[in-house]
Design a protein around this motif. Sequence first.
Motif, PDB file in Angstrom:
ATOM      1  N   UNK A  36      60.988  66.977 -79.539  1.00 17.47           N
ATOM      2  CA  UNK A  36      60.969  67.940 -80.634  1.00 17.47           C
ATOM      3  C   UNK A  36      62.319  68.181 -81.307  1.00 17.47           C
ATOM      4  N   UNK A  37      63.306  67.319 -81.004  1.00 20.77           N
ATOM      5  CA  UNK A  37      64.646  67.477 -81.577  1.00 20.77           C
ATOM      6  C   UNK A  37      65.051  66.174 -82.263  1.00 20.77           C
ATOM      7  N   UNK A  38      65.542  66.296 -83.486  1.00 21.00           N
ATOM      8  CA  UNK A  38      65.987  65.119 -84.219  1.00 21.00           C
ATOM      9  C   UNK A  38      67.300  64.611 -83.638  1.00 21.00           C
ATOM     10  N   UNK A  39      67.335  63.315 -83.345  1.00 22.06           N
ATOM     11  CA  UNK A  39      68.573  62.665 -82.932  1.00 22.06           C
ATOM     12  C   UNK A  39      69.221  62.156 -84.217  1.00 22.06           C
ATOM     13  N   UNK A  40      70.130  62.970 -84.768  1.00 20.51           N
ATOM     14  CA  UNK A  40      70.710  62.672 -86.077  1.00 20.51           C
ATOM     15  C   UNK A  40      71.526  61.380 -86.056  1.00 20.51           C
ATOM     16  N   UNK A  41      72.158  61.092 -84.939  1.00 14.95           N
ATOM     17  CA  UNK A  41      72.949  59.864 -84.854  1.00 14.95           C
ATOM     18  C   UNK A  41      72.038  58.638 -84.949  1.00 14.95           C
ATOM     19  N   UNK A  42      70.931  58.677 -84.230  1.00  9.30           N
ATOM     20  CA  UNK A  42      69.968  57.561 -84.278  1.00  9.30           C
ATOM     21  C   UNK A  42      69.405  57.395 -85.685  1.00  9.30           C
ATOM     22  N   UNK A  43      69.037  58.506 -86.285  1.00  8.43           N
ATOM     23  CA  UNK A  43      68.491  58.458 -87.645  1.00  8.43           C
ATOM     24  C   UNK A  43      69.542  57.929 -88.616  1.00  8.43           C
ATOM     25  N   UNK A  44      70.771  58.395 -88.465  1.00  6.38           N
ATOM     26  CA  UNK A  44      71.858  57.945 -89.331  1.00  6.38           C
ATOM     27  C   UNK A  44      72.090  56.450 -89.240  1.00  6.38           C
ATOM     28  N   UNK A  45      71.992  55.907 -88.027  1.00  2.00           N
ATOM     29  CA  UNK A  45      72.172  54.464 -87.843  1.00  2.00           C
ATOM     30  C   UNK A  45      71.134  53.673 -88.630  1.00  2.00           C
ATOM     31  N   UNK A  46      69.940  54.231 -88.744  1.00  2.00           N
ATOM     32  CA  UNK A  46      68.870  53.558 -89.481  1.00  2.00           C
ATOM     33  C   UNK A  46      69.059  53.716 -90.994  1.00  2.00           C
ATOM     34  N   UNK A  47      69.199  54.957 -91.437  1.00  2.00           N
ATOM     35  CA  UNK A  47      69.163  55.204 -92.885  1.00  2.00           C
ATOM     36  C   UNK A  47      70.441  54.829 -93.614  1.00  2.00           C
ATOM     37  N   UNK A  48      71.571  54.851 -92.926  1.00  2.00           N
ATOM     38  CA  UNK A  48      72.810  54.529 -93.629  1.00  2.00           C
ATOM     39  C   UNK A  48      73.096  53.033 -93.655  1.00  2.00           C
ATOM     40  N   UNK A  49      72.197  52.249 -93.084  1.00  2.00           N
ATOM     41  CA  UNK A  49      72.345  50.791 -93.162  1.00  2.00           C
ATOM     42  C   UNK A  49      71.184  50.154 -93.929  1.00  2.00           C
ATOM     43  N   UNK A  50      70.299  50.991 -94.476  1.00  4.19           N
ATOM     44  CA  UNK A  50      69.110  50.489 -95.161  1.00  4.19           C
ATOM     45  C   UNK A  50      68.769  51.437 -96.317  1.00  4.19           C
ATOM     46  N   UNK A  51      69.023  50.989 -97.543  1.00  3.21           N
ATOM     47  CA  UNK A  51      68.803  51.828 -98.720  1.00  3.21           C
ATOM     48  C   UNK A  51      67.366  52.328 -98.825  1.00  3.21           C
ATOM     49  N   UNK A  52      66.406  51.463 -98.502  1.00  2.00           N
ATOM     50  CA  UNK A  52      64.991  51.855 -98.572  1.00  2.00           C
ATOM     51  C   UNK A  52      64.675  52.965 -97.577  1.00  2.00           C
ATOM     52  N   UNK A  53      65.258  52.846 -96.384  1.00  2.00           N
ATOM     53  CA  UNK A  53      65.041  53.867 -95.358  1.00  2.00           C
ATOM     54  C   UNK A  53      65.608  55.213 -95.810  1.00  2.00           C
ATOM     55  N   UNK A  54      66.780  55.173 -96.434  1.00  2.00           N
ATOM     56  CA  UNK A  54      67.384  56.410 -96.921  1.00  2.00           C
ATOM     57  C   UNK A  54      66.518  57.039 -98.016  1.00  2.00           C
ATOM     58  N   UNK A  55      65.981  56.215 -98.906  1.00  2.00           N
ATOM     59  CA  UNK A  55      65.065  56.734 -99.937  1.00  2.00           C
ATOM     60  C   UNK A  55      63.830  57.374 -99.305  1.00  2.00           C
ATOM     61  N   UNK A  56      63.306  56.730 -98.272  1.00  2.00           N
ATOM     62  CA  UNK A  56      62.138  57.279 -97.575  1.00  2.00           C
ATOM     63  C   UNK A  56      62.465  58.627 -96.928  1.00  2.00           C
ATOM     64  N   UNK A  57      63.625  58.696 -96.270  1.00  2.00           N
ATOM     65  CA  UNK A  57      64.032  59.956 -95.638  1.00  2.00           C
ATOM     66  C   UNK A  57      64.186  61.045 -96.694  1.00  2.00           C
ATOM     67  N   UNK A  58      64.844  60.719 -97.799  1.00  2.00           N
ATOM     68  CA  UNK A  58      65.013  61.704 -98.864  1.00  2.00           C
ATOM     69  C   UNK A  58      63.668  62.155 -99.418  1.00  2.00           C
ATOM     70  N   UNK A  59      62.722  61.231 -99.528  1.00  2.00           N
ATOM     71  CA  UNK A  59      61.387  61.590 -99.993  1.00  2.00           C
ATOM     72  C   UNK A  59      60.719  62.607 -99.081  1.00  2.00           C
TER      73      UNK A  59
END
Length: 191
Positions: free
Chosen positions: A59-82
Amino acid sequence: MIIGITGGTGCGKTTLLNEIAQRGGLILDCDAIYHELLQTDQALLEKIDERFPGTVENGVLNRKKLGEVVFSDDRALLDLNGITHGAVKAEILRRLQQEQPKLAAIDAIALFEGGLSELCNVTVAVTAPMEDRVQRLMKRDGISQEYAQKRILAQKNEDFYVTHCDATLRNDEDLTAFRRKCRDYLKEICE
């Protein structure tokens, strides 16, 4: 009156926000609201985990893990922002309806991308010279000059904010002069 405030890091948006708060305005900080939602909105966490499996643990976001995904993939970052922009906008609408303030400010780096500008009567870009921004970030966040420059360059350039906003407040003087500039602007639009 709802004022949308945007601009890059280190430009001085907080000074304008403080002036609005002194007038009794409701301050809606989108970064703070997003972080609150990560603690309280289970549906938001579920959507993030559905799109980015393994980034939410117990139930807790692992921001580091998420950051590793979204900051290396533009599409992933767009999805997160959506996902996140919709949740933040809904919470801002809820707070505006609950409080019904005469004056409010929405502080958002993604004011236009997140659809928040639609809620505003006026949008304001706060800008400042690059050298001043670097110095402010170094002092405020205790970071190196190189890292401060990288953070600034990773954001949209000043022209984006200036061309999209109704007004621009240039923070290129000392703090006292910029406060005066903010007060004069608020007097112009609020009185």
